[in-house]
Design a protein around this motif. Sequence first.
Motif, mmCIF file in Angstrom:
data_model
loop_
_atom_site.group_PDB
_atom_site.id
_atom_site.type_symbol
_atom_site.label_atom_id
_atom_site.label_comp_id
_atom_site.label_asym_id
_atom_site.label_seq_id
_atom_site.Cartn_x
_atom_site.Cartn_y
_atom_site.Cartn_z
ATOM 1 N N GLY A 7 0.835 -1.198 0.000
ATOM 2 C CA GLY A 7 0.000 0.000 0.000
ATOM 3 C C GLY A 7 0.866 1.241 0.000
ATOM 4 N N THR A 8 0.649 2.082 -1.003
ATOM 5 C CA THR A 8 1.404 3.346 -1.079
ATOM 6 C C THR A 8 0.429 4.516 -1.087
ATOM 7 N N GLY A 9 -0.683 4.351 -0.352
ATOM 8 C CA GLY A 9 -1.662 5.435 -0.254
ATOM 9 C C GLY A 9 -1.231 6.430 0.804
ATOM 10 N N VAL A 28 8.171 -1.371 -1.749
ATOM 11 C CA VAL A 28 6.731 -1.100 -1.697
ATOM 12 C C VAL A 28 6.020 -1.796 -2.855
ATOM 13 N N THR A 29 4.711 -2.036 -2.625
ATOM 14 C CA THR A 29 3.870 -2.521 -3.719
ATOM 15 C C THR A 29 2.489 -1.897 -3.591
ATOM 16 N N ASN A 30 1.761 -1.905 -4.700
ATOM 17 C CA ASN A 30 0.357 -1.474 -4.689
ATOM 18 C C ASN A 30 -0.353 -2.244 -5.797
ATOM 19 N N THR A 31 -1.380 -1.704 -6.392
ATOM 20 C CA THR A 31 -2.115 -2.483 -7.414
ATOM 21 C C THR A 31 -1.717 -2.083 -8.845
ATOM 22 N N ARG A 32 -0.759 -1.153 -8.988
ATOM 23 C CA ARG A 32 -0.413 -0.631 -10.330
ATOM 24 C C ARG A 32 0.500 -1.574 -11.096
ATOM 25 N N PRO A 66 -6.772 -0.755 2.121
ATOM 26 C CA PRO A 66 -8.176 -0.700 2.543
ATOM 27 C C PRO A 66 -8.600 -2.045 3.151
ATOM 28 N N PHE A 67 -9.399 -1.983 4.197
ATOM 29 C CA PHE A 67 -9.785 -3.176 4.953
ATOM 30 C C PHE A 67 -10.335 -4.285 4.050
ATOM 31 N N SER A 68 -11.118 -3.884 3.065
ATOM 32 C CA SER A 68 -11.785 -4.884 2.215
ATOM 33 C C SER A 68 -10.841 -5.505 1.186
ATOM 34 N N ALA A 69 -9.611 -4.977 1.048
ATOM 35 C CA ALA A 69 -8.698 -5.478 0.005
ATOM 36 C C ALA A 69 -7.891 -6.695 0.455
ATOM 37 N N TYR A 70 -7.790 -6.924 1.770
ATOM 38 C CA TYR A 70 -6.928 -8.009 2.273
ATOM 39 C C TYR A 70 -7.377 -9.377 1.764
ATOM 40 N N ASN A 72 -8.425 -10.219 -0.942
ATOM 41 C CA ASN A 72 -8.043 -10.474 -2.345
ATOM 42 C C ASN A 72 -6.556 -10.812 -2.505
ATOM 43 N N LEU A 73 -5.799 -10.741 -1.396
ATOM 44 C CA LEU A 73 -4.362 -11.076 -1.486
ATOM 45 C C LEU A 73 -4.193 -12.579 -1.714
ATOM 46 N N PRO A 74 -3.081 -13.001 -2.314
ATOM 47 C CA PRO A 74 -2.850 -14.441 -2.483
ATOM 48 C C PRO A 74 -2.921 -15.150 -1.132
ATOM 49 N N ASP A 89 -0.161 -4.295 10.949
ATOM 50 C CA ASP A 89 -1.416 -3.946 10.271
ATOM 51 C C ASP A 89 -1.827 -2.535 10.673
ATOM 52 N N THR A 90 -2.042 -1.665 9.689
ATOM 53 C CA THR A 90 -2.447 -0.278 9.992
ATOM 54 C C THR A 90 -3.948 -0.065 9.800
ATOM 55 N N SER A 91 -4.677 -1.131 9.489
ATOM 56 C CA SER A 91 -6.005 -0.909 8.899
ATOM 57 C C SER A 91 -7.089 -0.527 9.902
ATOM 58 N N MET A 96 -19.312 1.873 5.860
ATOM 59 C CA MET A 96 -19.819 2.590 4.674
ATOM 60 C C MET A 96 -18.828 2.467 3.506
ATOM 61 N N ARG A 97 -17.548 2.205 3.811
ATOM 62 C CA ARG A 97 -16.519 2.061 2.783
ATOM 63 C C ARG A 97 -16.211 0.588 2.509
ATOM 64 N N ASP A 98 -16.196 -0.230 3.564
ATOM 65 C CA ASP A 98 -15.672 -1.592 3.453
ATOM 66 C C ASP A 98 -16.748 -2.667 3.414
ATOM 67 N N LEU A 124 -0.576 -1.288 14.604
ATOM 68 C CA LEU A 124 0.136 -0.019 14.838
ATOM 69 C C LEU A 124 -0.220 0.944 13.711
ATOM 70 N N PHE A 125 -0.067 2.230 13.969
ATOM 71 C CA PHE A 125 -0.275 3.280 12.957
ATOM 72 C C PHE A 125 -1.738 3.376 12.510
ATOM 73 N N ASN A 126 -2.681 2.779 13.276
ATOM 74 C CA ASN A 126 -4.083 2.886 12.849
ATOM 75 C C ASN A 126 -4.786 4.062 13.501
ATOM 76 N N ASN A 127 -4.301 4.489 14.707
ATOM 77 C CA ASN A 127 -5.093 5.506 15.422
ATOM 78 C C ASN A 127 -4.470 6.896 15.296
ATOM 79 N N ILE A 128 -3.935 7.148 14.099
ATOM 80 C CA ILE A 128 -3.354 8.465 13.830
ATOM 81 C C ILE A 128 -3.789 8.905 12.435
ATOM 82 N N MET A 129 -4.213 10.159 12.335
ATOM 83 C CA MET A 129 -4.660 10.665 11.021
ATOM 84 C C MET A 129 -3.474 10.955 10.114
ATOM 85 N N GLU A 130 -3.746 10.891 8.829
ATOM 86 C CA GLU A 130 -2.702 11.165 7.833
ATOM 87 C C GLU A 130 -1.998 12.493 8.140
ATOM 88 N N TYR A 131 -2.781 13.554 8.405
ATOM 89 C CA TYR A 131 -2.198 14.887 8.629
ATOM 90 C C TYR A 131 -1.262 14.859 9.835
HETATM 91 N N1 LIG Z 1 -5.778 7.849 5.861
HETATM 92 C C1 LIG Z 1 -5.638 7.855 7.171
HETATM 93 O O1 LIG Z 1 -5.653 8.933 7.811
HETATM 94 C C2 LIG Z 1 -5.419 6.555 7.912
HETATM 95 C C3 LIG Z 1 -4.842 6.627 9.188
HETATM 96 C C4 LIG Z 1 -4.557 5.445 9.865
HETATM 97 C C5 LIG Z 1 -4.898 4.212 9.311
HETATM 98 N N2 LIG Z 1 -5.514 4.183 8.087
HETATM 99 C C6 LIG Z 1 -5.879 2.842 7.568
HETATM 100 O O2 LIG Z 1 -4.720 2.328 6.899
HETATM 101 C C7 LIG Z 1 -5.119 1.648 5.700
HETATM 102 C C8 LIG Z 1 -4.541 2.408 4.519
HETATM 103 O O3 LIG Z 1 -5.111 3.711 4.534
HETATM 104 P P1 LIG Z 1 -4.769 4.804 3.425
HETATM 105 O O4 LIG Z 1 -5.546 6.017 3.812
HETATM 106 O O5 LIG Z 1 -3.317 4.880 3.245
HETATM 107 O O6 LIG Z 1 -5.467 4.141 2.162
HETATM 108 P P2 LIG Z 1 -5.371 4.615 0.645
HETATM 109 O O7 LIG Z 1 -4.855 6.003 0.565
HETATM 110 O O8 LIG Z 1 -6.693 4.293 0.042
HETATM 111 O O9 LIG Z 1 -4.263 3.636 0.024
HETATM 112 C C9 LIG Z 1 -4.475 2.267 -0.024
HETATM 113 C C10 LIG Z 1 -3.306 1.632 -0.723
HETATM 114 O O10 LIG Z 1 -3.512 0.207 -0.727
HETATM 115 C C11 LIG Z 1 -3.149 -0.271 -2.008
HETATM 116 N N3 LIG Z 1 -3.766 -1.569 -2.257
HETATM 117 C C12 LIG Z 1 -5.067 -1.885 -2.403
HETATM 118 N N4 LIG Z 1 -5.197 -3.197 -2.644
HETATM 119 C C13 LIG Z 1 -3.946 -3.713 -2.648
HETATM 120 C C14 LIG Z 1 -3.423 -4.999 -2.854
HETATM 121 N N5 LIG Z 1 -4.219 -6.052 -3.092
HETATM 122 N N6 LIG Z 1 -2.083 -5.175 -2.831
HETATM 123 C C15 LIG Z 1 -1.249 -4.126 -2.592
HETATM 124 N N7 LIG Z 1 -1.693 -2.870 -2.381
HETATM 125 C C16 LIG Z 1 -3.026 -2.669 -2.412
HETATM 126 C C17 LIG Z 1 -3.628 0.810 -2.945
HETATM 127 O O11 LIG Z 1 -3.013 0.635 -4.199
HETATM 128 P P3 LIG Z 1 -3.216 1.688 -5.411
HETATM 129 O O12 LIG Z 1 -2.421 2.896 -5.038
HETATM 130 O O13 LIG Z 1 -2.650 0.965 -6.565
HETATM 131 O O14 LIG Z 1 -4.695 1.936 -5.489
HETATM 132 C C18 LIG Z 1 -3.160 2.050 -2.193
HETATM 133 O O15 LIG Z 1 -1.817 2.334 -2.475
HETATM 134 C C19 LIG Z 1 -6.651 1.639 5.697
HETATM 135 O O16 LIG Z 1 -7.112 0.432 6.264
HETATM 136 C C20 LIG Z 1 -7.012 2.833 6.566
HETATM 137 O O17 LIG Z 1 -8.271 2.689 7.173
HETATM 138 C C21 LIG Z 1 -5.746 5.314 7.376
#
Ligand SMILES: NC(=O)c1ccc[n+]([C@@H]2O[C@H](COP(=O)([O-])OP(=O)(O)OC[C@H]3O[C@@H](n4cnc5c(N)ncnc54)[C@H](OP(=O)(O)O)[C@@H]3O)[C@@H](O)[C@H]2O)c1
Length: 253
Positions: A7-9, A28-32, A66-70, A72-74, A89-91, A96-98, A124-131
């Motif tokens: 995940g590189t979100g 790192v890896t993502n879906t691209r 994203p929680f719902s993506a796990y 789909n992993l191998p 795990d940061t999820s 409403m999303r998952d 870890l890293f789940n209870n902190i906002m991106e900002y």
């Molecule tokens: N945003 C926050 O403030 C925050 C804070 C703490 C925890 N979290 C939690 O941490 C998790 C990630 O949050 P985020 O905000 O970073 O999400 P995000 O911005 O939506 O990024 C999700 C990343 O997961 C990648 N991904 C999806 N399916 C994948 C797969 N099968 N294999 C590899 N990579 C995959 C996506 O790839 P693509 O780039 O290719 O789409 C994307 O890079 C979530 O569960 C979220 O609830 C979020």
Amino acid sequence: MNIGILGTGAIGSILARKFANAGNSVKVTNTREMPELKKIAEDLGAEAASTQDVVKDVDVIIFSMPFSAYKNLPKDLLKDVPKDVVIIDTSNYYPMRDGDIPELNDKTESDYISSVLGRPLTKLFNNIMEYTFKNKGKASGGKDRIAIAVAGDNPEHKKAASQLADITGFDTVDTGNLSDSWRQQPGTPAYCTELNAAELKKALDIAVRNKAPETRDKIMDKLQEYDLQQDHDKIVALNRSMSYESVGQEYKA
Ligand SMILES: NC(=O)c1ccc[n+]([C@@H]2O[C@H](COP(=O)([O-])OP(=O)(O)OC[C@H]3O[C@@H](n4cnc5c(N)ncnc54)[C@H](OP(=O)(O)O)[C@@H]3O)[C@@H](O)[C@H]2O)c1
């Protein structure tokens, strides 16, 4: 240290950049497709890897998807990963999303992810906002350094996870086992409330399990009125007031 991140979100990219900047070797890896992933990885100071390769020859694996993506992993992704590799795990789960996941009625979010991955996890890293994560880290010992919660069944892995949090600029407070990690899930006083270690410890203690889902959803409704970047301080204040109120307490700095 060698670190693999799925995940590189919002969160995965901050983790990759902070760990790479601190001198770690990050994959790192993502879906691209690989050409696009390579550009993203290069910008983060990391190496691009396939899903299969990102978990190989590393000391730490971080899932930040994203929680719902796990699901789909191998299925055998972690089969050959040695037991001493720390898996984080940061999820967070937002229905409403998952979508509706009935198992979450009697499992914590990370216990569910652990069962999907077939491996024990450290949360870890789940209870902190991106900002907050991007902008509010401080060196160890800094005044009112923000703390984040760590949960898991393996004390050594939690210790390693806390050292990783320290590199990113944050203290940690131990929530307990993974089955206790509901205390740091969305809707609790510990969730995205920017607390120092002493405050976070109290916040984890006052959490009430069956109040959190309703509070999470109420906060999400309110958040529609806010801009996540510009209104950050108001969002922290909202999280504090609604989550503490839901357990019959008032947040006091
Ligand atoms: N945003 C926050 O403030 C925050 C804070 C703490 C925890 N979290 C939690 O941490 C998790 C990630 O949050 P985020 O905000 O970073 O999400 P995000 O911005 O939506 O990024 C999700 C990343 O997961 C990648 N991904 C999806 N399916 C994948 C797969 N099968 N294999 C590899 N990579 C995959 C996506 O790839 P693509 O780039 O290719 O789409 C994307 O890079 C979530 O569960 C979220 O609830 C979020």
